[in-house]
Motif scaffolding. Structure first.
Motif, short mmCIF file in Angstrom:
data_model
loop_
_atom_site.label_atom_id
_atom_site.label_comp_id
_atom_site.label_asym_id
_atom_site.label_seq_id
_atom_site.Cartn_x
_atom_site.Cartn_y
_atom_site.Cartn_z
N ILE A 9 37.48 -5.60 -6.78
CA ILE A 9 38.05 -5.42 -5.45
C ILE A 9 39.15 -6.46 -5.29
O ILE A 9 38.93 -7.65 -5.57
N ALA A 10 40.34 -6.03 -4.89
CA ALA A 10 41.45 -6.96 -4.66
C ALA A 10 41.95 -6.81 -3.23
O ALA A 10 42.16 -5.69 -2.76
N LEU A 11 42.13 -7.95 -2.57
CA LEU A 11 42.64 -7.97 -1.20
C LEU A 11 44.01 -8.65 -1.21
O LEU A 11 44.14 -9.78 -1.66
N ALA A 12 45.02 -7.94 -0.72
CA ALA A 12 46.38 -8.47 -0.70
C ALA A 12 46.85 -8.63 0.74
O ALA A 12 46.47 -7.86 1.62
N VAL B 61 36.79 -10.64 3.99
CA VAL B 61 36.52 -11.18 2.65
C VAL B 61 35.01 -11.19 2.39
O VAL B 61 34.54 -10.76 1.33
N ARG B 62 34.25 -11.65 3.39
CA ARG B 62 32.78 -11.68 3.24
C ARG B 62 32.24 -10.27 2.99
O ARG B 62 31.42 -10.06 2.09
N ASP B 63 32.72 -9.30 3.78
CA ASP B 63 32.22 -7.93 3.63
C ASP B 63 32.58 -7.34 2.27
O ASP B 63 31.77 -6.61 1.68
N ALA B 64 33.77 -7.65 1.76
CA ALA B 64 34.18 -7.15 0.44
C ALA B 64 33.25 -7.71 -0.64
O ALA B 64 32.83 -6.98 -1.55
N ILE B 65 32.94 -9.00 -0.52
CA ILE B 65 32.04 -9.62 -1.51
C ILE B 65 30.66 -8.98 -1.45
O ILE B 65 30.11 -8.56 -2.47
#
Length: 300
Positions: free
Chosen positions: A240-243, A285-289
């Motif tokens: 998963i990448a967050l930009a 970010v927490r939810d993605a992890i």
């Protein structure tokens, strides 16, 4: 903000050159998956406590202080520094020191280093969560490679700015007043700024000085990775990448290329966010992890 029962304990592991690198462990439980968080240049692991303390209720959390940063400041060694490759080797050694495979998450250089370590030790990495990774598209990479070749990369704005950073303040409070609302810190909630200040400075006589020396931070920026693509091609784990929408270190062209190479990767652009995405979008970010780690854990 900080839960005393949740305080991370200091551990360490040995880098390939024998240097001791600090590793922070939140309370651990054998029944839970483990996530390692890698911080951005000039920062340290405990800066991210507003994010990691919350994560630690669901998963085991580890966070290093990268060589030359935070509690690992003493491991800075210009004579053995080989650019970001030094950090890649350090994280690969960290993975080798762990009993079980883990999930790797990180911000900026921490995300890129996690990619490169995962490529080298796929047996030790279950998946990657990347917040604003430094991934240059080939055009950007070529320009940076030329700057390095011509020994001009220290003149790049981030490297030059870091070299001028003020290193000594009268107190933690004076440092806090200096940073609040300025430059890259403008968008930071107070809890994040306080977590940064608390562990970014060491006592020096009656004053405090930056643990990460401006020269070390500047050199790290000057050696920014210009070609992470060989490592990216080797990835076989979920990603998963967050930009960030603004000022991202993960350009639209780089995002497009990554999706071609890793069609299963989940790439999200967060509107209005800047490079300091974890500070601005902590819950995202927490939810993605948790989304990746807990779904992967249930399947295993």
């Amino acid at each position: 903000m900080n839960n005393k029962h949740n305080n991370p304990e200091r551990d360490q592991f040995q880098a390939p050159d024998g240097a001791e690198i600090a590793l922070w462990r939140w309370p651990q439980s054998k029944a839970r998956p483990t996530v390692h968080w890698a911080h951005a240049t000039g920062f340290h692991g405990r800066l991210y406590r507003p994010l990691l303390d919350g994560l630690a209720t669901d998963v085991n959390v580890l966070a290093w202080d990268m060589r030359g940063h935070g509690a690992s400041a003493g491991a800075a060694n210009f004579s053995t520094f080989r650019g970001w490759e030094t950090y890649y080797r350090d994280m690969t050694a960290l993975l080798g020191s762990l009993d079980e495979p883990v999930w790797l998450a990180g911000h900026s250089i921490g995300a890129t280093t996690s990619i490169m370590a995962a490529a080298r030790r796929p047996d030790k990495v279950l998946g990657l969560i990347l917040a604003e990774p430094v991934i240059m598209d080939p055009g950007q990479g070529l320009k940076l490679w030329l700057a390095k070749l011509l020994r001009q990369s220290h003149r790049l704005s981030l490297a030059a700015g870091a070299a001028r950073r003020r290193r000594v303040f009268d107190s933690h409070a004076a440092a806090l007043d200096n940073y609040r609302g300025r430059g890259g810190f403008k968008t930071w909630p107070d809890a994040w700024l306080e977590a940064y200040i608390q562990h970014a400075f060491l006592p020096q006589d009656d004053q405090v000085r930056l643990a990460c020396a401006p020269e070390w931070e500047s050199t790290t920026f000057a050696h920014t990775e210009h070609n992470p693509w060989p490592g990216i091609r080797q990835l076989r784990c979920p990603v998963i990448a967050l930009a960030a929408e603004r000022g991202s270190t993960f350009s639209p062209a780089a995002r497009k290329r990554l999706q071609i190479l890793l069609p299963e990767a989940d790439v999200n652009v967060l509107g209005e966010a800047t490079h300091f995405l974890p500070m601005e979008r902590r819950e995202t970010v927490r939810d993605a992890i948790l989304q990746l780690v807990l779904s992967g854990y249930r399947e295993s």
